[in-house]
Design a protein around this motif. Structure first.
Motif, short mmCIF file in Angstrom:
data_model
loop_
_atom_site.label_atom_id
_atom_site.label_comp_id
_atom_site.label_asym_id
_atom_site.label_seq_id
_atom_site.Cartn_x
_atom_site.Cartn_y
_atom_site.Cartn_z
N LEU A 1 9.97 -7.67 3.69
CA LEU A 1 10.10 -8.13 2.31
C LEU A 1 9.15 -9.28 1.97
O LEU A 1 8.63 -9.36 0.86
CB LEU A 1 11.54 -8.56 2.02
N LYS A 2 8.92 -10.16 2.93
CA LYS A 2 8.02 -11.29 2.66
C LYS A 2 6.58 -10.80 2.50
O LYS A 2 5.86 -11.20 1.58
CB LYS A 2 8.09 -12.33 3.78
N GLN A 3 6.17 -9.93 3.40
CA GLN A 3 4.81 -9.39 3.32
C GLN A 3 4.60 -8.60 2.03
O GLN A 3 3.55 -8.66 1.40
CB GLN A 3 4.50 -8.52 4.54
N ALA A 4 5.63 -7.87 1.63
CA ALA A 4 5.55 -7.11 0.38
C ALA A 4 5.42 -8.05 -0.81
O ALA A 4 4.60 -7.83 -1.71
CB ALA A 4 6.78 -6.22 0.23
N ALA A 5 6.20 -9.12 -0.82
CA ALA A 5 6.17 -10.07 -1.94
C ALA A 5 4.78 -10.70 -2.07
O ALA A 5 4.31 -10.94 -3.19
CB ALA A 5 7.24 -11.15 -1.75
N LEU A 6 4.12 -10.96 -0.95
CA LEU A 6 2.78 -11.56 -1.01
C LEU A 6 1.78 -10.58 -1.63
O LEU A 6 0.82 -11.00 -2.28
CB LEU A 6 2.31 -11.97 0.39
N GLN A 7 2.00 -9.29 -1.45
CA GLN A 7 1.11 -8.31 -2.08
C GLN A 7 1.48 -8.11 -3.55
O GLN A 7 0.61 -8.02 -4.42
CB GLN A 7 1.16 -6.97 -1.32
N GLU A 8 2.78 -8.05 -3.82
CA GLU A 8 3.23 -7.84 -5.21
C GLU A 8 2.81 -8.98 -6.12
O GLU A 8 2.51 -8.75 -7.30
CB GLU A 8 4.75 -7.68 -5.24
N GLN A 9 2.79 -10.19 -5.61
CA GLN A 9 2.45 -11.31 -6.50
C GLN A 9 0.99 -11.25 -6.93
O GLN A 9 0.64 -11.74 -8.01
CB GLN A 9 2.81 -12.66 -5.89
N MET A 10 0.16 -10.63 -6.12
CA MET A 10 -1.24 -10.46 -6.52
C MET A 10 -1.32 -9.53 -7.73
O MET A 10 -2.06 -9.79 -8.67
CB MET A 10 -2.06 -9.88 -5.36
N ALA A 11 -0.55 -8.44 -7.70
CA ALA A 11 -0.55 -7.50 -8.82
C ALA A 11 0.00 -8.17 -10.07
O ALA A 11 -0.49 -7.94 -11.18
CB ALA A 11 0.26 -6.26 -8.46
N ASP A 12 1.02 -9.00 -9.90
CA ASP A 12 1.60 -9.70 -11.05
C ASP A 12 0.59 -10.70 -11.63
O ASP A 12 0.48 -10.86 -12.84
CB ASP A 12 2.89 -10.44 -10.65
#
Lengths: 223, 224
Positions: B88-99
């Motif tokens: 979940l942490k690694q995913a959040a670091l990628q998702e925040q780039m898209a946001d």
């Protein structure tokens, strides 16, 4: 998931703004957390994207602080970590799409306020009104299809319920500072189903101890 | 991969790069069975769940499932096809780039439509945000072991999302503002240009470039 050795700091301004859903998720998760209001703009360079909100997760196990930003990203991370978003990918996506639609509505608000040209202002207002109407229609149908329990999905407090509540907080409390008549304009558009969701979320045992600096949303929509 | 081999996807959108390029790239990289549909518009508006596009239709075992909102569709496809970390942490670091990229797109339209005193303020804001984002991309890249990927050594959601974002600004948005491609190009570092061109060369993405041009020809020696 055990949270006894994890605590959170939510960095944001001392306003409802775009942080209320995150605050409610942290409260509902039952974890230790605090609000932090960094000196601004002095602390801008110290945030990952130079903006807020920012979530800092601290652990007592010696690992470095985990820091993320972007309000909807923070919400999804907390919701997944603490079980407010389903693990089933399709079920989670159906909740996430609602939040993204709400983000789109929010993004249409600023241009109508900042625009000086009356014609353009009216155009932006029409777009905002139109998309909000679509959102209300979609949310109302989901609530009706879910036996009008005041929950969008299933039978317990979900990410979708919380971010929907947070969205109405943003537009009815935060945006009122920019557009004085926004409550009078939006309140009549709220369906009974949405008013019930607001009440069900605000009074949920997991949420009820959250004292929003925006006051009671139930009071605002019932007045 | 979490989707069955008999699952087919339809991506409904306009026949433009717009907000659907990330979805197209993910479906291509996944080697999914998919087609694109360009509904008559606005005739088909009322037939979409949110009265907007893009829409993803997933058909499997006689069932049809529908999803809206470009970023939700991207994150869903990325998870189904293994481009999003399960941590979940690694995913959040990628998702925040898209946001962050979505914020930049809003800022672009903000400065485009602003008038009077607001215009120069919005332009400054856009430039500040963009420069900060490029710096952040550079920071992440500098910590990556492979300079051809943002995270790890394989194509990830973050790579695909970044490529779609730069393609949007360099190839598409000139239809709204003729000088935006040059403005954006001038902000890019050689490392970021190298990353963009490396992602483009990923074998998984090859089918995408049978339908459109690569960006390789857009960056000349003087950009590096």
């Amino acid at each position: 998931m055990s949270s006894s050795n994890v605590s959170y700091t939510l960095r944001y301004f001392d306003i409802v703004g775009f942080a209320e859903s995150s605050r409610i998720l942290l409260t509902a998760a039952g974890v230790e957390w605090t609000d932090e209001h960094p000196e601004w703009p002095q602390e801008k360079p110290n945030q990952p994207h130079g903006r807020m909100p920012v979530l800092v997760e601290k652990s007592t196990d010696g690992s470095p602080d985990f820091v993320i930003c972007e309000s909807s990203n923070i919400e999804r991370y907390l919701a997944r970590t603490y079980g407010f978003l389903p693990t089933d990918l399709k079920q989670a996506a159906l909740q996430e799409q609602l939040r993204d639609l709400m983000s789109d509505v929010i993004a249409l608000f600023t241009p109508q306020v900042q625009c000086k040209n009356e014609e353009d202002k009216a155009e932006f207002q029409t777009k905002f009104d139109g998309l909000l109407e679509t959102l209300i229609k979609v949310q109302t149908k989901l609530l009706k299809d879910n036996n009008n329990t005041g929950r969008l999905f299933g039978n317990k407090l979900s990410y979708a319920d919380i971010v929907t509540y947070g969205f109405y907080m943003t537009i009815l409390v935060s945006f009122a500072g920019f557009k004085a008549d926004i409550v009078d304009v939006i309140k009549p558009k709220l369906t009974p189903e949405i008013v019930k969701l607001i009440s069900v979320v605000e009074s949920d045992p997991l949420v009820v101890k959250h004292k929003s600096r925006g006051g009671s949303l139930v009071a605002i929509v019932s007045a | 991969m979490l989707s069955g081999s008999d699952t087919v996807y339809v991506l409904r959108y306009f026949d433009v790069i717009g907000r659907a390029e990330g979805c197209r790239l993910l479906l291509t990289a996944a080697n999914a069975s998919w087609t694109e549909e360009h509904p008559e518009w606005p005739a088909e508006k009322a037939n979409q769940p949110f009265e907007r596009l893009p829409v993803l239709v997933e058909r499997s075992n006689g069932n049809e499932w529908i999803l809206c909102e470009s970023l939700t569709i991207e994150r869903y496809l990325a998870r189904v096809f293994g481009f999003m970390p399960t941590d979940l942490k690694q995913a959040a670091l990628q998702e925040q780039m898209a946001d962050q990229q979505a914020d930049l797109l809003s800022a672009f339209f903000g400065q485009l439509t602003a008038t009077g005193d607001m215009k120069s303020k919005q332009i400054d804001e856009f430039n500040t945000l963009f420069d900060r984002m490029v710096k952040e991309h550079g920071r992440i890249l500098s910590r990556s072991s492979s300079k051809q990927h943002l995270f790890g050594d394989q194509l990830s959601y973050a790579d695909i999302s970044l490529y779609a974002f730069y393609k949007l600004f360099i190839v598409y948005l000139k239809c709204y503002q003729s000088d935006i491609a040059e403005i954006v190009k001038s902000k890019l570092t050689p490392e970021i240009i190298n990353l963009i061109l490396s992602i483009e060369k990923e074998p998984q993405l090859a089918p995408h470039f049978s339908k459109c041009d690569t960006m390789a020809a857009i960056f000349t020696a003087k950009d590096f």
